[in-house]
Design a protein around this motif. Structure first.
Motif, short mmCIF file in Angstrom:
data_model
loop_
_atom_site.label_atom_id
_atom_site.label_comp_id
_atom_site.label_asym_id
_atom_site.label_seq_id
_atom_site.Cartn_x
_atom_site.Cartn_y
_atom_site.Cartn_z
N LYS A 128 -9.89 2.05 -2.23
CA LYS A 128 -9.48 2.12 -0.83
C LYS A 128 -8.42 3.20 -0.63
O LYS A 128 -8.47 3.99 0.31
CB LYS A 128 -8.96 0.77 -0.34
N ALA A 139 -11.95 -4.52 2.55
CA ALA A 139 -11.42 -5.74 1.93
C ALA A 139 -12.16 -6.11 0.64
O ALA A 139 -11.70 -6.96 -0.11
CB ALA A 139 -11.47 -6.90 2.90
N GLU A 140 -13.31 -5.48 0.39
CA GLU A 140 -14.04 -5.71 -0.85
C GLU A 140 -13.70 -4.69 -1.92
O GLU A 140 -14.02 -4.89 -3.09
CB GLU A 140 -15.55 -5.67 -0.58
N LYS A 154 -9.50 -8.72 -0.19
CA LYS A 154 -8.44 -7.75 -0.47
C LYS A 154 -8.01 -7.10 0.85
O LYS A 154 -8.55 -7.37 1.90
CB LYS A 154 -8.92 -6.69 -1.46
N ALA A 211 -11.62 -2.25 -4.53
CA ALA A 211 -10.43 -2.24 -5.37
C ALA A 211 -9.38 -1.38 -4.67
O ALA A 211 -9.71 -0.43 -3.94
CB ALA A 211 -10.74 -1.67 -6.74
N GLU A 212 -8.12 -1.71 -4.88
CA GLU A 212 -7.04 -0.99 -4.21
C GLU A 212 -7.13 0.51 -4.45
O GLU A 212 -6.94 1.32 -3.53
CB GLU A 212 -5.68 -1.52 -4.71
N GLU A 249 0.83 -1.20 0.00
CA GLU A 249 0.00 0.00 0.00
C GLU A 249 0.87 1.26 0.00
O GLU A 249 0.63 2.21 -0.75
CB GLU A 249 -0.91 -0.03 1.23
N HIS A 295 -5.85 -5.97 4.19
CA HIS A 295 -5.14 -6.72 5.22
C HIS A 295 -5.69 -6.35 6.58
O HIS A 295 -6.47 -5.42 6.72
CB HIS A 295 -3.63 -6.44 5.14
#
Length: 199
Positions: free
Chosen positions: A180, A173-174, A155, A176-177, A24, A157
């Motif tokens: 987030k 966690a659902e 997704k 998309a990077e 990240e 952590h």
């Protein structure tokens, strides 16, 4: 002109051994023009987090890495705070997962400790940029939301599967990077860091 002495081409140590966090960080730092080194790759020990605040622990980790490498270092301390648990796990978020980093057990512990109508929670992230001379600069981000049960998403952590930000229907966690990284507590702390470094 940058307000902090972190020019393009600078080597910067990320003072973390957490692979999810490192991924990240690397994405968020991609356009800074710095060469990123990780504490894990440099075989730096992980200092004991003995401070009582997110800011204190972030500074402790960043200073340890900066002094060990004679390079600027960036560390964060972050955690999930649950209103019904008096702000716990807070700075002890990683410790709640135990030495085996069992976040499934930690998430279950949170859910078991709160009622169905006591779901308010927030994530906090404090970034600390430290230099070998002992100078530090801190930046805080926070996002509010609620505890979701059962956990959803694969997704992210840590506690991401049980945290849904206010105004959203998906847990961290659902997401998309990119989504987030646009709204997270770490993204907000990075925004303040970016403003200071790239202004």
């Amino acid at each position: 002109m940058s307000t902090l002495p972190l020019a393009a081409g600078t080597k910067l140590v990320l003072a973390s051994h957490n692979k999810g966090k490192l991924a990240e960080f690397s994405t968020l730092l991609a356009d800074f023009g710095v060469t990123v080194l990780s504490a894990g790759d440099l075989n730096l020990p992980e200092p004991d987090e003995t401070e009582t605040t997110f800011a204190g622990n972030a500074a402790l980790k960043a200073l340890a890495a900066a002094k060990a490498t004679n390079l600027p270092a960036l560390a964060d301390d972050s955690g999930l705070c649950v209103s019904a648990l008096g702000g716990a796990p807070g700075i002890y978020s990683a410790r709640w997962a135990g030495p085996d980093k069992d976040f499934d057990a930690a998430m279950a512990r949170i859910n078991e400790g709160i009622g169905t109508d006591e779901r308010d929670a927030w994530f906090v992230c404090v970034l600390c940029l430290a230099f070998p001379d002992g100078t530090t600069h801190s930046f805080e981000g926070r996002v509010t939301g609620h505890i979701t049960w059962p956990p959803r998403g694969a997704k992210g952590h840590g506690y991401d599967p049980i945290f849904t930000p206010n105004g959203e229907t998906h847990t961290f966690a659902e997401m998309a990077e990119a989504k987030k990284n646009a709204i997270s507590h770490r993204a907000q702390a990075f925004a303040a860091f970016r403003k200071a470094c790239l202004a």
